[in-house]
Design a protein around this motif. Structure first.
Motif, PDB file in Angstrom:
ATOM      1  N   ASP A  35     -26.855 -30.173 -56.614  1.00 45.93           N
ATOM      2  CA  ASP A  35     -25.841 -30.305 -55.565  1.00 45.93           C
ATOM      3  C   ASP A  35     -24.516 -30.800 -56.150  1.00 45.93           C
ATOM      4  N   ASN A  36     -24.605 -31.764 -57.031  1.00 42.17           N
ATOM      5  CA  ASN A  36     -23.386 -32.290 -57.657  1.00 42.17           C
ATOM      6  C   ASN A  36     -22.699 -31.219 -58.505  1.00 42.17           C
ATOM      7  N   ASN A  77     -22.830 -27.953 -58.002  1.00 44.87           N
ATOM      8  CA  ASN A  77     -22.211 -26.989 -57.087  1.00 44.87           C
ATOM      9  C   ASN A  77     -20.885 -27.516 -56.545  1.00 44.87           C
ATOM     10  N   LYS A  78     -20.841 -28.818 -56.234  1.00 46.96           N
ATOM     11  CA  LYS A  78     -19.599 -29.411 -55.730  1.00 46.96           C
ATOM     12  C   LYS A  78     -18.512 -29.372 -56.807  1.00 46.96           C
ATOM     13  N   GLU A 106     -17.170 -25.863 -57.177  1.00 43.52           N
ATOM     14  CA  GLU A 106     -16.276 -25.504 -56.078  1.00 43.52           C
ATOM     15  C   GLU A 106     -14.901 -26.145 -56.270  1.00 43.52           C
ATOM     16  N   ILE A 107     -14.897 -27.396 -56.696  1.00 44.17           N
ATOM     17  CA  ILE A 107     -13.620 -28.063 -56.988  1.00 44.17           C
ATOM     18  C   ILE A 107     -12.882 -27.352 -58.112  1.00 44.17           C
TER      19      ILE A 107
END
Length: 222
Positions: free
Chosen positions: A89-90, A92-93, A96-97
């Protein structure tokens, strides 16, 4: 009389609670070590106090990772899946950033402007203007610092130049005074003025005359 049965409940007094934890922790650690030695068992023990202090024990012939792997195999649980999910999850974040930042950089380079509205273009223009001001201020700040440094260097060089010029004039006056004393004309000294500083007295030579002066032949090349 035997000791009365202790009621198992939370000890309210903080001091008594800490003392009881310390004593029983030592007892548990001792039992874990005895169990390993007596029964050749692989023992892993982890404890945390109410203050967060950790105490652990692991059998000398194994590691904590091996114990976790055996526990997973015996229980059928995956201890690392939740940790892997959080890492994913981290990731993927962060990706995206990264994509958003790349799009913003591309817009400032004139790319991908077709889908922007008038308000978005206006905002981008204002942001570029403010960014240019920051860059310009930074540039002028560096130029000011470099200019000040050059001024200090020039001032130091001027001081060195003035000192050398003053020393040259003093030595030249001494040379003219010595030449006049020895009867050398000013023209002769001027014609050979480039070698004024090539002479120095040799203290090892008897260069004192009877009248206490210096002879021209007592000067040696330096």
């Amino acid at each position: 009389m035997g000791r009365g049965k202790i009621e198992i409940k939370r000890i309210e007094n903080p001091t008594n609670r800490q003392v009881t934890y310390s004593k029983r922790r030592g007892g548990i650690m001792k039992k874990a070590k005895e169990l390993h030695v007596l029964c050749d068992a692989e023992v892993s023990l982890i404890m945390f106090s109410n203050t967060g202090k950790m105490t652990d024990f692991i059998s000398p012939n194994t590691t904590m990772k091996k114990m976790y792997d055996k526990y997973q195999q015996a229980s059928g649980l995956d201890l690392w899946q939740s940790h892997y999910d959080r890492m994913q999850d981290n990731l993927n974040k962060l990706m995206e950033i990264n994509r958003k930042l790349r799009r913003e950089i591309g817009k400032r380079l004139g790319e991908d402007l077709e889908d922007l509205s008038f308000a978005e273009l206006r905002g981008l223009e204002q942001h570029l203007v403010s960014s240019c001001k920051i860059v310009r201020d930074r540039k002028f700040g560096l130029l000011g610092t470099q200019t000040e440094t050059c001024r200090k260097k020039i001032k130091n060089l001027e001081e060195v130049h003035n000192n050398l010029l003053h020393e040259y004039e003093e030595r030249l006056e001494e040379a003219y005074a010595l030449a006049n004393h020895e009867g050398i004309s000013t023209n002769e000294l001027a014609n050979d003025g480039s070698h004024v500083f090539m002479f120095r007295l040799q203290p090892s030579q008897p260069n004192l005359r009877d009248d206490g002066g210096f002879g021209i032949h007592d000067l040696r090349l330096g």
